[in-house]
Structures are given as C-alpha cells and as structure tokens.
Design a protein around this motif. Structure first.
Motif, mmCIF file in Angstrom:
data_model
loop_
_atom_site.group_PDB
_atom_site.id
_atom_site.type_symbol
_atom_site.label_atom_id
_atom_site.label_comp_id
_atom_site.label_asym_id
_atom_site.label_seq_id
_atom_site.Cartn_x
_atom_site.Cartn_y
_atom_site.Cartn_z
ATOM 1 N N SER A 89 0.912 -1.089 0.019
ATOM 2 C CA SER A 89 0.050 -0.132 0.018
ATOM 3 C C SER A 89 0.886 1.047 -0.278
ATOM 4 O O SER A 89 0.498 2.242 -0.410
ATOM 5 C CB SER A 89 -0.922 0.012 1.168
ATOM 6 N N SER B 57 -5.902 5.929 -6.720
ATOM 7 C CA SER B 57 -6.742 5.872 -5.282
ATOM 8 C C SER B 57 -7.275 4.630 -5.254
ATOM 9 O O SER B 57 -7.617 4.126 -3.805
ATOM 10 C CB SER B 57 -7.604 7.171 -5.473
ATOM 11 N N VAL B 58 -7.934 3.945 -6.105
ATOM 12 C CA VAL B 58 -8.787 2.852 -5.779
ATOM 13 C C VAL B 58 -8.022 1.585 -5.619
ATOM 14 O O VAL B 58 -8.097 0.814 -4.726
ATOM 15 C CB VAL B 58 -9.414 2.275 -7.395
ATOM 16 N N LYS B 59 -6.716 1.640 -6.459
ATOM 17 C CA LYS B 59 -5.913 0.455 -5.849
ATOM 18 C C LYS B 59 -5.459 0.545 -4.418
ATOM 19 O O LYS B 59 -5.365 -0.506 -3.697
ATOM 20 C CB LYS B 59 -4.470 0.728 -6.800
ATOM 21 N N THR C 265 -6.690 1.967 -1.860
ATOM 22 C CA THR C 265 -7.865 1.941 -0.949
ATOM 23 C C THR C 265 -8.066 0.616 -0.923
ATOM 24 O O THR C 265 -8.462 -0.272 0.187
ATOM 25 C CB THR C 265 -9.112 2.889 -1.236
ATOM 26 N N PHE C 266 -8.258 -0.127 -2.325
ATOM 27 C CA PHE C 266 -8.533 -1.649 -2.130
ATOM 28 C C PHE C 266 -7.644 -2.421 -1.516
ATOM 29 O O PHE C 266 -7.835 -3.411 -0.489
ATOM 30 C CB PHE C 266 -8.466 -2.225 -3.673
ATOM 31 N N ILE C 267 -6.029 -2.135 -1.598
ATOM 32 C CA ILE C 267 -5.205 -2.880 -1.008
ATOM 33 C C ILE C 267 -5.295 -2.847 0.474
ATOM 34 O O ILE C 267 -5.061 -3.596 1.356
ATOM 35 C CB ILE C 267 -3.921 -2.673 -1.608
ATOM 36 N N SER C 268 -5.369 -1.530 0.882
ATOM 37 C CA SER C 268 -5.401 -1.296 2.142
ATOM 38 C C SER C 268 -6.327 -1.464 2.925
ATOM 39 O O SER C 268 -6.625 -2.195 4.132
ATOM 40 C CB SER C 268 -5.250 0.486 2.359
ATOM 41 N N SER C 269 -7.542 -1.588 2.322
ATOM 42 C CA SER C 269 -8.962 -2.218 2.965
ATOM 43 C C SER C 269 -8.893 -3.801 3.051
ATOM 44 O O SER C 269 -9.872 -4.209 3.703
ATOM 45 C CB SER C 269 -10.100 -1.799 2.026
ATOM 46 N N LEU C 270 -7.988 -4.343 2.375
ATOM 47 C CA LEU C 270 -7.810 -6.018 2.737
ATOM 48 C C LEU C 270 -7.302 -6.259 3.887
ATOM 49 O O LEU C 270 -7.541 -7.400 4.619
ATOM 50 C CB LEU C 270 -6.825 -6.416 1.864
ATOM 51 N N THR D 37 -2.120 1.330 7.916
ATOM 52 C CA THR D 37 -2.692 1.716 6.586
ATOM 53 C C THR D 37 -2.450 3.209 6.378
ATOM 54 O O THR D 37 -1.927 3.637 5.320
ATOM 55 C CB THR D 37 -4.168 1.157 6.126
#
Length: 576
Positions: free
Chosen positions: A184, A236-238, A240-245, A301
């Motif tokens: 991230s 931003s999407v990448k 946010t997606f990785i960090s949200s895992l 994150t």
C-alpha cells in the motif's frame, strides 16, 4: 525510505517529549483499567452462577467498581486525546513552517524547474494527509500495543495453556498486516504524485484562463485533466482496495483466535480447570486482544499514506539551500553604482552555453540599455546583477565588491526593479505600493503615484488608496498594475535601477509622460534598461546589443546607427 521518513517524523515529535510521556502514561492506565473491568465482570458472574448462590451485596459492590473504572477510562482517554491532538498539530505546524521557510531559501533554479502546484500540494495537501495518519498513530498505535501486551500478561497469569494458543495464532495477523502495508505504501505514493499533478494543472489553468479561452483550448484541457483525474482515480482505487484488505483479513484471523479461546476455555470449564466467570474473563480478553490488531492494521494503512506524503514534504525541506551569505560580508552596505563585469560566463543548462566571457565596465550614473533578440541573455544579465543566480565563471563587482561577498539583502536593497511581469498581493493599493515598508506618509505615497501617473486611476477606485485588491490585481488592467509597480520604485529610489520592459503594458501617451519621470529619476543613478521598443532608449549613455550571450555591439544610439550593423537593422525593422 519508509524507515528514514519515520525517523524524521519521530525527530519532530521528540520536541514534545513531555506530552508524549503523558500520552503513554495515560494509555497504560487506560489499558490496565480496560483489563481490570473484565475481571470485575467475571467475579460478578461467579457470584450469580448457581441456584441460590447469588450474593447481591458483592455484585453491587463490584458493579460500583466497574462504573468508577469506566469513568476513569473515559477521563484518561479524553486527556490522552487532547495530548495526542496537541502533539500532532504541533508537529504539523513545525513541518509546514520549516517547509515554507525552506521555500524562502531555495535557489531560483529549484523554483524555475518545479511546478507551482506541486510545491503548493506538498505544503498544503500532503501535510494535511500526513497529519491525519500521524493523529491516528498517536491515538491508537501505542494504546493498542499496551493493550496487547497487557492482555497477554493477564491471560498467561490466568491460564498459560489457552494463552499459548493465542500467541501461536497471532503471527498470522502480523504477517497479513505487513504484507498489505508494504504494497500500500507504493500505491499511496503514486496517489500523492497524481494528486500533485492535478493540483499543478488546476493552478496553471486558473492562472491562465484568459489565454486558454483566447486559444479555444478548453476541450484539450478537459482531455488532459481527464487523463490526470483518471490516473488519480486508478491510483486511489488501488491504494484503497489494497489497504482495505487489512481489516477483513485480520478480523478473520482474530475471529479464529476468539473461537480457539472459546473452545479450549469451554473444555477447561467442563474439566473443572476454570470457572464460568474465568471463561468470561478470557473471552473478553481474547476480544480485547484481537481488537487492537484491527485498529493497528487500520493505523498502519493510514501511516503508509502519511509517510508517502511526509516523504514528499521532507524532500522539499531537504532541498539544497541557495549559497549562504558570507559571514565576512559587510552590514548595511550603501553602494554608489560602479559596476564591473569581468570574463563572466553563465548558463541555466550547463550543457548549453548562454553567456560567455562577458566584460562590461559601467560608471556611476550611466544609463545602460540592453537590447537584442529573444533569448540573447538580456534578462539573464539582470538575474546575475541581482544575484538571483551566481555566475559560473568570472565575477561581477559593484563599487569594487564582488557581489558574492555582499549580503543578498544589502545588494538588492540598492537596486530598484520594475519588471514586465507585475506582482501584486492581496491588500490595499497603499499596501501594494509600500510592500510593508515603514516610514512613508500618505503624502509620500501620493507624490510617488503622481510621478508614475497612477494617481488619477487610483482616485477613481471605490476607496482610493484604501481599495482592497486580490493577489492578481482584481479588475485592474495590466497597464494599471504596471503603474503600481512603477510607483513602488518612485516611492524610494535606490542608487541603481533595473527597468525590464517597464512600460510594455502602458499606452503610448502615458509612456511618454512616464519616460520623462524615469529620466528625472535616473539622474545620478546607474540604470539598466531592457527594452524591445528601441524608441525608448535613444537617451541611454550606452546601448549594449546582445546576441547569443555576447555583446556584439556597444555605443550610444547615434554611434550604433552610424555603424550600420545589427542594431541599425534592428532599429530600422521597427520603423520601416
């Protein structure tokens, strides 16, 4: 790079050791009280388990202890959050102050090669995002670590076998958090760069909107903005997606821990190795033990985002300052205006030559006009005289002093400048004329405005000299802005003057009147006049004709015409 950035953040935070110690002490107290509450709850349960075994007196006493403990936890958390806020925003203030301070000391080379929007983004947006991550770190990170350590100690004290099950499963959660954090960071850094590009582009377009509309470039700008916007969206999407895992992954592992504790605890209760109240305590601890992992994973994150932004801010702070003034430089130097340039060479790009072996001897009070085609080095010569840049070779001396041996402030105090580009600040007309300098009366300001022929249009403004304008001059015309800049020099005339296309935006009639005022102002003062309109420099004592960084012709107006060289052709091309 992350470790280095984190060390820098901690260095800034180190100034507030007392608040950090207070925050840590309160975090320990909060964690211990939070661990004490489940013990009270377990005891209360043991006093109500079994028919006819309810001891209301002890239960009430335990409940009162629980209420007091919860109130103390709330007060400690409130004070701790205040301390954390103070630390965070004090650090952010220090970082932003140092970044802006470094901006004042950076060489022009840096400012000429960086986008304004990128610099603004680093000092404003990046520092804001850095503060969000830092606040979460101070608020949750240490408290979470203390809670984890404290919970483990209590669990080992109560039942080491079940505690071992928890410890064995814990590394899974740490592995997941580290795996996500490493990936991230790079994504958040890409997001920060894309955000900077967007800020730079918007800043550039807003500042030049009239040019955009004049060339009907709106659609092309929308395409460029769309590309940057899409890039920001993807980054931003990448990120946010990785960090949200992190959160669901650690929650899954934490639920495994909770289920394992429940299973082994229940078996222990059946075998008589633990009471129901003890199992309740253990389950509460298992929940308290796993909860900080979820919070810390979220903090990690946010810290990746914060560190990515901090890295860009620190890169600005650590940029090389311009060469400092020499300690041996004299103070408050008043110069007369003898200028000697000896064998000077300079180029912005060291691979491309610009000014080479320039020699010039100018006496006090001479009017020196500098003419030549675009890119010949006229403005560069002015930049060297003002020491916005230092010569690569040779020297420039004023009154026998090498300008590198003079303090920049003293050197520039002896120059008055009127440039083609105008600069106005947000404030009144009067503020823009004085630029914060003190000691001028209203009569002085009005006299200077009359000399520059700005008084008439200023009086027509709604509040005259007290009219407030924005940093770009509001509704003033380009010519009116330039008249205000001329008024600044008229207010306090130094021994040397630089007029770089000073009347380029002014109508012919006003220009003729201002030229008369300039002629009076330049008497006895060394003056450098950069002009494309050659009709304005006929009265100059010396005209320097520059081409490709060299002075190819030198003399007064009539002498150069008689030579019938480059100046002759240049002059006649304007009056053909």
């Amino acid at each position: 790079m992350k470790k280095g950035t984190l060390k820098k953040v901690l260095r800034y935070a180190g100034k507030y050791r007392f608040l950090i110690v207070v925050s840590m002490a309160l975090a320990i107290v909060t964690a211990l009280l939070s661990l004490y509450v489940p013990i009270l709850a377990g005891r209360a349960i043991d006093h109500v388990v079994g028919r006819g075994n309810v001891d209301f007196d002890k239960v009430v006493k335990i409940l009162l202890n629980m209420v007091v403990s919860v109130l103390l936890i709330s007060v400690c958390q409130w004070i701790m959050n205040m301390a954390n806020n103070k630390i965070t925003f004090a650090v952010v203030r220090d970082v932003r102050t140092e970044a802006f301070g470094r901006l004042q000391k950076l060489p022009f080379e840096y400012l000429d090669t960086k986008q304004t929007g990128d610099i603004v983004s680093r000092i404003i947006s990046d520092v804001d995002l850095f503060s969000d991550g830092l606040l979460m770190g101070f608020t949750q990170l240490f408290t979470g670590i203390v809670t984890i350590v404290g919970t483990l100690i209590f669990m080992f004290y109560l039942n080491y076998k079940i505690a071992l099950v928890v410890v064995v499963l814990t590394p899974l959660s740490l592995f997941v958090a580290k795996f996500v954090a490493d990936r991230s960071f790079k994504l958040f850094k890409a997001q920060s760069v894309a955000r900077s590009d967007q800020t730079s582009f918007v800043d550039e377009m807003v500042g030049n909107l009239s040019v955009v509309k004049a060339f009907a470039h709106e659609d092309e700008n929308m395409d460029i903005f769309g590309e940057i916007n899409d890039r920001l969206e993807v980054a931003s999407v990448k990120a946010t997606f990785i960090s949200s895992l992190t959160n669901p992954s650690t929650r899954f592992i934490n639920n495994l821990v909770y289920a394992a504790v429940a299973l082994f605890g229940a078996l222990s209760c059946i075998s008589g190795g633990m009471t129901v109240g003890g199992l309740t305590i253990f389950l509460s601890y298992a929940n308290q033990y796993t909860k900080p992992f979820n919070e810390i994973s979220g903090v990690v994150t946010e810290l990746q985002n914060a560190l990515a932004c901090a890295e860009r801010v620190f890169a600005l702070i650590e940029e090389q300052k311009e060469t400092p003034d020499k300690e041996s430089a004299p103070d408050n130097l008043n110069l007369d205006g003898d200028v000697l340039i000896s064998d000077a060479s300079f180029s912005y790009d060291k691979s491309k030559k610009l000014i080479e072996n320039l020699n010039l001897d100018i006496k006090k009070g001479q009017r020196v006009a500098i003419v030549g085609p675009t890119g010949s080095g006229k403005t560069t010569l002015i930049n060297l005289l003002m020491r916005f840049y230092d010569v690569d070779k040779g020297s420039i001396k004023v009154d026998g002093f090498d300008i590198r041996d003079i303090k920049r402030a003293d050197l520039r105090e002896n120059f008055g400048m009127v440039l083609q580009e105008t600069w106005l600040r947000n404030g009144t007309i009067k503020d823009n004329i004085t630029l914060g300098r003190e000691g001028f009366t209203d009569e002085d300001i009005i006299a200077a405005a009359k000399a520059s022929h700005a008084h008439s249009f200023i009086k027509r403004l709604p509040n005259g000299y007290d009219t407030v304008i924005s940093e770009n001059g509001g509704n003033l015309s380009q010519g009116q802005k330039q008249l205000l800049c001329i008024t600044r020099v008229m207010l306090h005339i130094p021994p040397m003057l630089i007029l770089d296309e000073a009347t380029s935006s002014i109508d012919t009639n006003t220009e003729i009147r201002i030229q008369k005022a300039f002629n009076k102002m330049m008497q006895g003062r060394t003056s450098f006049i950069v002009a494309h309109r050659l009709s304005t420099i006929k009265e100059a004592d010396v005209i320097l004709v520059m081409k490709d960084g060299h002075i190819i012709e030198q003399g007064n107006h009539q002498t150069l015409l008689d030579q019938k060289g480059f100046y002759y052709n240049l002059y006649n091309s304007q009056f053909a």
